[in-house]
Design a protein around this motif. Sequence first.
Motif, PDB file in Angstrom:
ATOM      1  N   HIS A 152       0.790  -1.233   0.000  1.00  0.00           N
ATOM      2  CA  HIS A 152       0.000   0.000   0.000  1.00  0.00           C
ATOM      3  C   HIS A 152       0.824   1.286   0.000  1.00  0.00           C
ATOM      4  CE1 HIS A 152       0.220  -0.683   4.609  1.00  0.00           C
ATOM      5  NE2 HIS A 152       1.210   0.094   4.240  1.00  0.00           N
ATOM      6  N   GLU A 153       2.136   1.172  -0.170  1.00  0.00           N
ATOM      7  CA  GLU A 153       2.990   2.359  -0.036  1.00  0.00           C
ATOM      8  C   GLU A 153       2.593   3.483  -0.991  1.00  0.00           C
ATOM      9  OE1 GLU A 153       4.039  -0.658   0.104  1.00  0.00           O
ATOM     10  OE2 GLU A 153       5.195  -0.852   1.952  1.00  0.00           O
TER      11      GLU A 153
ATOM     12  N   ARG B 289      -0.576   5.176   0.173  1.00  0.00           N
ATOM     13  CA  ARG B 289      -0.326   6.020   1.345  1.00  0.00           C
ATOM     14  C   ARG B 289       0.358   7.326   0.939  1.00  0.00           C
ATOM     15  NH1 ARG B 289       4.118   6.313   4.087  1.00  0.00           N
ATOM     16  NH2 ARG B 289       4.926   4.366   3.212  1.00  0.00           N
TER      17      ARG B 289
ATOM     18  N   THR C  67      -6.888   7.233   1.826  1.00  0.00           N
ATOM     19  CA  THR C  67      -7.213   6.687   3.140  1.00  0.00           C
ATOM     20  C   THR C  67      -7.096   5.170   3.126  1.00  0.00           C
ATOM     21  OG1 THR C  67      -8.695   8.514   3.696  1.00  0.00           O
ATOM     22  CG2 THR C  67      -9.018   6.448   4.892  1.00  0.00           C
ATOM     23  N   LEU C  68      -6.393   4.623   4.121  1.00  0.00           N
ATOM     24  CA  LEU C  68      -6.267   3.172   4.263  1.00  0.00           C
ATOM     25  C   LEU C  68      -7.277   2.683   5.289  1.00  0.00           C
ATOM     26  CD1 LEU C  68      -2.377   2.760   4.403  1.00  0.00           C
ATOM     27  CD2 LEU C  68      -3.867   2.769   2.389  1.00  0.00           C
TER      28      LEU C  68
ATOM     29  N   ARG D 271      -5.701  -2.747   6.033  1.00  0.00           N
ATOM     30  CA  ARG D 271      -4.433  -2.037   5.813  1.00  0.00           C
ATOM     31  C   ARG D 271      -4.188  -1.748   4.339  1.00  0.00           C
ATOM     32  NH1 ARG D 271      -0.892  -6.103   9.342  1.00  0.00           N
ATOM     33  NH2 ARG D 271      -2.312  -7.492   8.232  1.00  0.00           N
TER      34      ARG D 271
END
Length: 443
Positions: free
Chosen positions: A276-277, A280, A285-286, A291
């Motif tokens: 998810h880098e 982010r 929004t995570l 996650r």
Amino acid sequence: MNSEQPPAATGRAPGRRERAVDVLVVGAGPAGLALASRLAATGSAGVEVVDREDEPGGVPRHCFHSAFGLRDLGRPMTGPAYALHWADAAVRAGATLRTGVTVTGWSDTAGQAAGPLGVEVTSPAGLERITARAVVLATGARERPRSARLVPGTRPAGVFTTGELLRTVRGRRQPVGRRAVVVGAESVSYSAVRTLREAGVEVAAMVTELPYHQAGPVTALDARLRRGVPLLVGAWVGELLGRGRLSGVALRHRDGRSTTVACDTVVFTGDWIPDHELARRGGVTLDRATRGPAVDGSFRTDRAGVFAVGNVLHAVESAGTAAREGLLAAGPVLRHLRVGARPAAWVPVETDAPLLWIAPNRIDPADPRVATGGFTLRTESRLGPWSSLVVSRGGRVLHRRRLPWGAVPNRTLRLSADWTGDACTGDAWAGSGGEPVRISVER
């Protein structure tokens, strides 16, 4: 594999190409390639797929067993054949496919209400800035390595995740050891056992903290009875032993015992986390449970024009599930290109223990449909036969689903989306006071 070279530099930024596309797909696994194939086939959008790996296809290209394609293509295929199918489908449909290309960050303002999205890209050809009307994150998931699991001990050679094992054995065709311990007992763990045995490695044991395996019964029985691989339940790796090369693992058992298994290889499987880098960094929004990016039923994130699909949303589902989501996401992406709207408000969807997470995890009150037709969930403990999943909002029960066979951790649970319209209308909407939809378990 590069189906098309990027255009020449425009000269607008010294040393960096400036380019524009309609849709940029980040990730050339099954989800990204399937999405690109369907989008490009409409002829209404220019689609480019980029991936940091040298070959497209994602994890399946390293998996040589014939378990791919049954559900989505209707025929069994090896992983490499499956990967090639979707790469060819995307290129034949007219998508541009570029590998060895890494998206390093965003070049526009996170959270902007409108306008094109910009990303910074690097490749052997140099630096680029690509602007797109829509960006789809299909970056997949990865297993937590030994360091992230906080396993103490020395730092010897011979420690792998499943992905590293596959790349070593299948990609680089290098030896990995002679005797291995596999940490985990879910589907991917048994895949690691199969890869090790095909590489001539003896599997000394599989180890799981849970009191049972989490794979299909046939798979588990085959490994234990026909392959002779012991399954040690209620145990975990307390320490890695050896200097220079792994010499064994120290196990801790729930009954207080400590044992040591001699081995020169250990494979940590499962314990997935979305990659998810990039999401982010882009201000997306995570979801605190998955996650991964928080999305609604149309795969939309809370950043205008940014979508997410596949295992970056729910680590981890099968390649067929990821490809199916990619196909279904094409419609919402095309709608965005036409009208450019995003949700004015979201209703969060949350889970209560022992449920771990749910995806998608947002509902758009103006359009509560779920493209996949339902939700994916996971539980952290066994659910007994005839337990029920209960959907409620503001104290009102909206839906109940019986689980005749119960459920176990690390295996998929499904929940229909028939109730989503009710969650956003009538008493559930008027009396909710902004509360989320809650999914709980009734035993």
